[in-house]
Design a protein around this motif. Structure first.
Motif, PDB file in Angstrom:
ATOM      1  N   PHE A 115       0.893  -1.156   0.000  1.00 50.60           N
ATOM      2  CA  PHE A 115       0.000   0.000   0.000  1.00 50.60           C
ATOM      3  C   PHE A 115       0.928   1.201   0.000  1.00 50.60           C
ATOM      4  O   PHE A 115       1.941   1.209   0.697  1.00 50.60           O
ATOM      5  N   GLY A 116       0.610   2.180  -0.821  1.00 51.28           N
ATOM      6  CA  GLY A 116       1.507   3.331  -0.862  1.00 51.28           C
ATOM      7  C   GLY A 116       0.882   4.473  -1.624  1.00 51.28           C
ATOM      8  O   GLY A 116      -0.319   4.439  -1.953  1.00 51.28           O
TER       9      GLY A 116
ATOM     10  N   ALA B  26      -2.865   4.409   7.476  1.00 51.69           N
ATOM     11  CA  ALA B  26      -2.120   3.165   7.693  1.00 51.69           C
ATOM     12  C   ALA B  26      -3.166   2.060   7.620  1.00 51.69           C
ATOM     13  O   ALA B  26      -4.178   2.141   8.317  1.00 51.69           O
ATOM     14  N   VAL B  27      -2.951   1.081   6.782  1.00 52.02           N
ATOM     15  CA  VAL B  27      -3.973   0.045   6.591  1.00 52.02           C
ATOM     16  C   VAL B  27      -3.359  -1.343   6.635  1.00 52.02           C
ATOM     17  O   VAL B  27      -2.147  -1.500   6.483  1.00 52.02           O
ATOM     18  N   THR B  28      -4.226  -2.330   6.822  1.00 53.63           N
ATOM     19  CA  THR B  28      -3.831  -3.728   6.681  1.00 53.63           C
ATOM     20  C   THR B  28      -4.358  -4.200   5.334  1.00 53.63           C
ATOM     21  O   THR B  28      -5.550  -4.044   5.053  1.00 53.63           O
ATOM     22  N   VAL B  29      -3.456  -4.755   4.533  1.00 55.89           N
ATOM     23  CA  VAL B  29      -3.866  -5.219   3.201  1.00 55.89           C
ATOM     24  C   VAL B  29      -4.297  -6.679   3.305  1.00 55.89           C
ATOM     25  O   VAL B  29      -3.510  -7.532   3.714  1.00 55.89           O
ATOM     26  N   PRO B  30      -5.567  -6.980   2.958  1.00 59.88           N
ATOM     27  CA  PRO B  30      -6.016  -8.376   3.020  1.00 59.88           C
ATOM     28  C   PRO B  30      -5.192  -9.255   2.077  1.00 59.88           C
ATOM     29  O   PRO B  30      -4.725  -8.780   1.038  1.00 59.88           O
ATOM     30  N   GLN B  31      -5.036 -10.519   2.473  1.00 56.32           N
ATOM     31  CA  GLN B  31      -4.321 -11.456   1.592  1.00 56.32           C
ATOM     32  C   GLN B  31      -5.304 -12.020   0.603  1.00 56.32           C
ATOM     33  O   GLN B  31      -6.232 -12.721   1.001  1.00 56.32           O
ATOM     34  N   VAL B  32      -5.139 -11.689  -0.653  1.00 51.99           N
ATOM     35  CA  VAL B  32      -6.038 -12.226  -1.668  1.00 51.99           C
ATOM     36  C   VAL B  32      -5.261 -12.412  -2.964  1.00 51.99           C
ATOM     37  O   VAL B  32      -4.325 -11.660  -3.257  1.00 51.99           O
ATOM     38  N   GLU B  33      -5.656 -13.450  -3.687  1.00 51.96           N
ATOM     39  CA  GLU B  33      -4.992 -13.774  -4.957  1.00 51.96           C
ATOM     40  C   GLU B  33      -6.039 -13.879  -6.051  1.00 51.96           C
ATOM     41  O   GLU B  33      -7.212 -14.121  -5.766  1.00 51.96           O
TER      42      GLU B  33
END
Ligand code: 2AM
Length: 160
Positions: A70-71, A125-132
């Protein structure tokens, strides 16, 4: 016609990106949030070009993308993609194919990102979910300015 080549995202990937946007809203980040239907990963930006039939969309072996990072570029905030050799190679092939066809495109270094918010104010500031997601085609897209924002329409796919 304003054209670009992109990977359209699965519903699951868009849901994860909406989750990040929700975290940003919860932190009172103001700005122009990308509507979920407009979320995509741009591979090449062509810009104004009269004939979409000229645009090559090379075929490729399917690969998997993972959301990662994230940026921001200034006031534009994005979600990133985990470094992926198959993606890097595809974009390189695509650029060669565009050059061979004499089609101009933005030659900036490829920096895979999915735009979440433009003209943002604040430093979230975030948490990026793990997804593919599996990628088995890319899309030639046109971009039009609508009354309520940009409208992106798929014109053709690499597997058409
Ligand atoms: P952005 O989200 O970082 O602005 C349609 O405009 C898509 O093409 C967007 O994903 C946009 O990326 C991307 N793009 C890449 N280069 C561009 C350029 N030079 N001008 C406009 N859009 C560009």
């Amino acid at each position: 016609m304003r054209l670009f080549i992109a990977i359209c995202l699965t519903d699951e990937m868009r849901a994860a990106l909406r989750d990040i946007q929700a975290q940003m809203r919860a932190q009172r980040v103001s700005g122009n949030y990308t509507p979920p239907e407009n979320m995509h990963l741009t591979l090449a930006f062509i810009g104004d070009y009269p004939d979409p039939d000229d645009v090559p969309l090379p075929a490729f072996e399917p690969f998997t993308l993972s959301l990662d990072g994230f940026g921001n570029f200034g006031s534009l905030w994005w979600a990133g993609i985990r470094p992926c050799e198959a993606l890097r190679r595809y974009v390189q092939n695509l650029r060669h194919a565009l050059d061979a066809q004499g089609i101009p495109f933005d030659r900036k270094r490829f920096s895979p990102h999915i735009t979440l918010v433009r003209q943002a104010e604040g430093r979230p500031a975030v948490t990026v979910p793990q997804v593919e997601m599996a990628v088995d085609h890319v899309s030639l897209m046109r971009s039009d300015r609508g009354r309520h924002g940009m409208i992106y329409t798929e014109i053709r796919r690499s597997d058409d």
